[in-house]
Design a protein around this motif. Structure first.
Motif, PDB file in Angstrom:
ATOM      1  N   GLN A 197     -61.826  33.451  49.465  1.00 13.62           N
ATOM      2  CA  GLN A 197     -62.255  33.249  50.855  1.00 13.62           C
ATOM      3  C   GLN A 197     -63.118  34.385  51.396  1.00 13.62           C
ATOM      4  N   ARG A 198     -62.729  35.634  51.134  1.00 12.85           N
ATOM      5  CA  ARG A 198     -63.437  36.747  51.770  1.00 12.85           C
ATOM      6  C   ARG A 198     -64.094  37.704  50.781  1.00 12.85           C
ATOM      7  N   GLY A 199     -63.825  37.532  49.481  1.00 10.98           N
ATOM      8  CA  GLY A 199     -64.461  38.366  48.480  1.00 10.98           C
ATOM      9  C   GLY A 199     -63.862  39.740  48.314  1.00 10.98           C
ATOM     10  N   SER A 200     -62.667  39.972  48.870  1.00 11.10           N
ATOM     11  CA  SER A 200     -62.043  41.291  48.764  1.00 11.10           C
ATOM     12  C   SER A 200     -60.587  41.174  48.343  1.00 11.10           C
ATOM     13  N   LYS A 201     -60.049  42.273  47.824  1.00 14.79           N
ATOM     14  CA  LYS A 201     -58.671  42.305  47.358  1.00 14.79           C
ATOM     15  C   LYS A 201     -57.707  42.509  48.526  1.00 14.79           C
ATOM     16  N   MET A 202     -56.409  42.458  48.243  1.00 21.67           N
ATOM     17  CA  MET A 202     -55.403  42.580  49.288  1.00 21.67           C
ATOM     18  C   MET A 202     -55.296  44.008  49.804  1.00 21.67           C
ATOM     19  N   ASN A 203     -54.951  44.129  51.095  1.00 18.06           N
ATOM     20  CA  ASN A 203     -54.646  45.444  51.642  1.00 18.06           C
ATOM     21  C   ASN A 203     -53.157  45.736  51.411  1.00 18.06           C
ATOM     22  N   LYS A 204     -52.670  46.897  51.843  1.00 17.17           N
ATOM     23  CA  LYS A 204     -51.292  47.295  51.565  1.00 17.17           C
ATOM     24  C   LYS A 204     -50.258  46.387  52.224  1.00 17.17           C
ATOM     25  N   ILE A 205     -50.552  45.916  53.432  1.00 16.23           N
ATOM     26  CA  ILE A 205     -49.626  45.003  54.129  1.00 16.23           C
ATOM     27  C   ILE A 205     -49.490  43.704  53.354  1.00 16.23           C
ATOM     28  N   GLU A 206     -50.626  43.168  52.906  1.00 17.84           N
ATOM     29  CA  GLU A 206     -50.623  41.913  52.149  1.00 17.84           C
ATOM     30  C   GLU A 206     -49.930  42.099  50.800  1.00 17.84           C
ATOM     31  N   GLN A 207     -50.165  43.236  50.167  1.00 22.11           N
ATOM     32  CA  GLN A 207     -49.491  43.522  48.885  1.00 22.11           C
ATOM     33  C   GLN A 207     -47.977  43.508  49.060  1.00 22.11           C
ATOM     34  N   LYS A 208     -47.515  44.154  50.115  1.00 22.84           N
ATOM     35  CA  LYS A 208     -46.070  44.191  50.368  1.00 22.84           C
ATOM     36  C   LYS A 208     -45.544  42.791  50.657  1.00 22.84           C
ATOM     37  N   ASN A 209     -46.298  42.016  51.441  1.00 27.67           N
ATOM     38  CA  ASN A 209     -45.900  40.632  51.739  1.00 27.67           C
ATOM     39  C   ASN A 209     -45.655  39.838  50.463  1.00 27.67           C
ATOM     40  N   THR A 210     -46.571  39.969  49.511  1.00 33.26           N
ATOM     41  CA  THR A 210     -46.474  39.162  48.283  1.00 33.26           C
ATOM     42  C   THR A 210     -45.297  39.598  47.407  1.00 33.26           C
ATOM     43  N   VAL A 211     -45.015  40.906  47.378  1.00 33.52           N
ATOM     44  CA  VAL A 211     -43.864  41.382  46.598  1.00 33.52           C
ATOM     45  C   VAL A 211     -42.565  40.890  47.229  1.00 33.52           C
ATOM     46  N   LEU A 212     -42.480  40.949  48.550  1.00 32.62           N
ATOM     47  CA  LEU A 212     -41.286  40.468  49.244  1.00 32.62           C
ATOM     48  C   LEU A 212     -41.088  38.972  48.998  1.00 32.62           C
TER      49      LEU A 212
END
Length: 257
Positions: free
Chosen positions: A70-85
């Motif tokens: 969608q945006r051409g960029s990787k996840m930020n730290k908040i999004e990374q934590k969301n996915t691990v949770l």
């Protein structure tokens, strides 16, 4: 060109998994083993392995691909934590249904009102802590996806019925996969894009069928019916699968990224 793209994808996956394992080591223990002394109990080794080796690697990779699309960029730290949770939550929720550990009404209550949920078991306590930490933008749509996913999980119990039809099987399997992947999409801090959402629906159906083909032996002996282990004409199934792959590939190439 195709071989080069496959090689580049392979390198990206290796690099991503190496990076994700480091991220997981800093997050997973805070929401699992940290609470073991409090309950004088721990998650089963099988469940721990599913969390660490599969879900907390797979969900971040899938979700990051949606963001790149969608945006051409990787996840930020908040999004990374969301996915691990979410990688911790999903396998525990699967056990709630598969092993009848938590009634569906209680599952909904845990999702929609985690603050008010009385967690007496370590499994529900861990899920509650993860849910309270997940940071999403569109909460209404996020909770809607959760409700749809839990309903789909409940209906998936019908996969053991002898008289279930092919149409019913496809609906159950598609819903379970589609709503889970759309749920992962909500872990990103981006506005919903209907074209991307449509591609996610297509991808989720392909992933579900691929998974069922891989698990055909296990599901058959467990008495679980899928399109893969009840198929009477594999040529038709293969043709439909390849057609969907081609269509999904075209839709993905229409995006800017």
């Amino acid at each position: 060109m195709k071989i080069l793209n496959i090689f580049k994808t392979f390198l990206y996956c290796i690099s991503f998994l190496k990076k994700q394992k480091k991220i997981n080591k800093s997050i997973i223990p805070q929401f699992t083993s940290k609470f073991y002394p409090q309950f004088n109990k721990q998650l089963s080794k099988k469940l721990e392995k599913k969390i660490t080796d599969y879900y907390c690697l797979g969900i971040p990779m899938i979700t990051e691909s949606f963001g790149i699309l969608q945006r051409g960029s990787k996840m930020n730290k908040i999004e990374q934590k969301n996915t691990v949770l979410m990688g911790i939550i999903i396998p525990i929720f699967d056990d709630f249904t598969d092993e009848n550990l938590l009634p569906f009404e209680e599952q909904l209550k845990l999702i929609l009102e985690p603050n008010n949920f009385d967690s007496k078991k370590i499994e529900t306590f861990i899920v509650k802590q993860c849910l309270l930490e997940i940071n999403v933008v569109d909460k209404n749509s996020y909770y809607k996806m959760w409700k749809e996913l839990i309903i789909a999980q409940k209906k998936s119990l019908n996969q053991t019925l002898e008289d279930i039809t092919e149409t019913e099987l496809k609906k159950i399997m598609d819903d379970k996969s589609i709503f889970s992947h759309l749920l992962f999409y909500h872990l990103l801090h981006i506005n919903r894009n209907e074209k991307i959402a449509h591609i996610i629906v297509l991808i989720s159906s392909l992933l579900q069928l691929s998974n069922d083909c891989f698990d055909v032996y296990k599901d058959y002996h467990a008495g679980i019916k899928t399109l893969a282990n009840t198929c009477k004409n594999f040529d038709v199934l293969e043709e439909e699968y390849l057609r969907t792959v081609s269509y999904t590939h075209l839709r993905a190439h229409e995006t800017r990224h």
